[in-house]
Design a protein around this motif. Structure first.
Motif, short mmCIF file in Angstrom:
data_model
loop_
_atom_site.label_atom_id
_atom_site.label_comp_id
_atom_site.label_asym_id
_atom_site.label_seq_id
_atom_site.Cartn_x
_atom_site.Cartn_y
_atom_site.Cartn_z
N PRO A 1 56.54 35.23 25.86
CA PRO A 1 56.74 36.46 26.63
C PRO A 1 56.81 36.15 28.13
O PRO A 1 56.11 35.28 28.63
CB PRO A 1 55.49 37.29 26.33
CG PRO A 1 54.90 36.69 25.10
CD PRO A 1 55.30 35.24 25.09
N ALA A 2 57.66 36.88 28.82
CA ALA A 2 57.80 36.73 30.27
C ALA A 2 57.38 38.02 30.95
O ALA A 2 57.61 39.11 30.43
CB ALA A 2 59.25 36.40 30.63
N GLN A 3 56.74 37.88 32.11
CA GLN A 3 56.37 39.03 32.93
C GLN A 3 57.12 38.98 34.24
O GLN A 3 57.27 37.91 34.84
CB GLN A 3 54.87 39.01 33.23
CG GLN A 3 53.99 39.25 32.04
CD GLN A 3 52.56 39.41 32.48
OE1 GLN A 3 52.22 40.28 33.27
NE2 GLN A 3 51.71 38.53 31.97
N TYR A 4 57.59 40.14 34.70
CA TYR A 4 58.32 40.19 35.96
C TYR A 4 57.86 41.39 36.76
O TYR A 4 57.76 42.50 36.23
CB TYR A 4 59.82 40.29 35.66
CG TYR A 4 60.70 39.97 36.85
CD1 TYR A 4 60.85 38.67 37.28
CD2 TYR A 4 61.36 40.97 37.53
CE1 TYR A 4 61.66 38.36 38.37
CE2 TYR A 4 62.18 40.68 38.62
CZ TYR A 4 62.31 39.37 39.03
OH TYR A 4 63.11 39.06 40.11
N PRO A 5 57.57 41.21 38.06
CA PRO A 5 57.05 42.30 38.87
C PRO A 5 58.16 43.21 39.40
O PRO A 5 58.59 43.11 40.56
CB PRO A 5 56.34 41.57 40.01
CG PRO A 5 57.13 40.31 40.18
CD PRO A 5 57.58 39.94 38.79
N ALA A 6 58.66 44.09 38.54
CA ALA A 6 59.78 44.95 38.93
C ALA A 6 59.95 46.07 37.93
O ALA A 6 59.40 46.03 36.83
CB ALA A 6 61.07 44.13 38.99
N ALA B 1 47.79 37.32 40.96
CA ALA B 1 48.62 36.12 41.07
C ALA B 1 48.85 35.77 42.53
O ALA B 1 48.81 34.59 42.92
CB ALA B 1 49.96 36.33 40.36
N ALA B 2 49.04 36.78 43.36
CA ALA B 2 49.28 36.55 44.79
C ALA B 2 48.07 35.94 45.49
O ALA B 2 48.22 35.24 46.49
CB ALA B 2 49.69 37.85 45.47
N LEU B 3 46.89 36.19 44.97
CA LEU B 3 45.68 35.64 45.56
C LEU B 3 45.57 34.13 45.37
O LEU B 3 44.96 33.44 46.20
CB LEU B 3 44.44 36.31 44.97
CG LEU B 3 44.22 37.78 45.33
CD1 LEU B 3 43.03 38.33 44.57
CD2 LEU B 3 44.03 37.95 46.84
N PRO C 1 50.61 30.41 46.19
CA PRO C 1 51.30 30.59 47.48
C PRO C 1 52.73 31.11 47.36
O PRO C 1 53.21 31.80 48.25
CB PRO C 1 51.27 29.20 48.11
CG PRO C 1 50.89 28.25 47.04
CD PRO C 1 50.21 29.03 45.96
N ILE C 2 53.41 30.81 46.28
CA ILE C 2 54.78 31.30 46.10
C ILE C 2 54.76 32.80 45.86
O ILE C 2 55.60 33.55 46.36
CB ILE C 2 55.49 30.56 44.95
CG1 ILE C 2 55.71 29.10 45.34
CG2 ILE C 2 56.82 31.23 44.59
CD1 ILE C 2 56.28 28.25 44.25
N THR C 3 53.78 33.26 45.10
CA THR C 3 53.69 34.67 44.75
C THR C 3 53.04 35.50 45.86
O THR C 3 53.17 36.72 45.87
CB THR C 3 52.89 34.83 43.44
OG1 THR C 3 53.44 33.95 42.46
CG2 THR C 3 52.94 36.24 42.90
N SER C 4 52.39 34.87 46.81
CA SER C 4 51.61 35.61 47.81
C SER C 4 52.43 36.60 48.63
O SER C 4 51.91 37.63 49.05
CB SER C 4 50.88 34.64 48.75
OG SER C 4 51.82 33.91 49.52
N GLY C 5 53.71 36.35 48.83
CA GLY C 5 54.53 37.26 49.61
C GLY C 5 55.23 38.33 48.79
O GLY C 5 55.86 39.23 49.36
#
Length: 146
Positions: free
Chosen positions: A15-20, A91-93, A96-100
């Motif tokens: 399974p894949a998750q995408y923030p959108a 994940a952003a915490l 570093p790639i996800t932080s923005g």
């Protein structure tokens, strides 16, 4: 983001998750097209003082792009889930790639379409066909896991 959060999981049968909003139309740019656009703009004085957008490979939703990726990879089934705001925050915490990504959610939660036709008309840069981009993604994944 797609190549980090969706493609490797779908191609591995996970399974894949995408923030959108998975069904919102979105202009997708291929890195090779971005590079070709930047080179064309850097070599032509007509580029000065104007905004330019890379010609989009597709304006499909992430759900539709994912389905096409799975189809080209010969996968009968795939699972794509909208990443929750809490999961994205967590994940952003730590990544570093996800932080923005959280501050850029306005680009992913509703349709986001860019018109790159002026680049095509002025500089002759055309988008790479979607199936070619996705086929390259599948082939790159298979090379990486072999």
């Amino acid at each position: 983001m797609f190549n980090l959060l969706v493609a490797p999981f779908v191609l591995a049968g996970e399974p894949a998750q995408y923030p959108a909003d998975l069904d919102a139309a979105h202009s997708w740019a291929y890195p090779g097209d971005v590079a070709r656009t930047l080179v064309a703009l850097s070599r032509d004085d007509r580029a000065w003082g104007r905004p330019w957008h890379v010609p989009a490979v597709s304006d499909l939703s992430v759900r539709a792009i994912t389905a096409r990726l799975a189809e080209l990879a010969g996968l009968a089934d795939h699972q794509l889930i909208a990443m929750s705001a809490l999961a994205l925050h967590n994940a952003a915490l730590v990544d570093p790639i996800t932080s923005g990504v959280p501050e850029m959610q306005y680009l992913s939660q509703r349709p986001f379409l860019m018109d790159g036709s002026r680049v095509t008309e002025t500089f002759g840069v055309t988008p790479t066909p979607l199936d070619a981009v996705l086929t390259e993604t599948v082939e790159s994944f298979h090379r990486a896991v072999v």
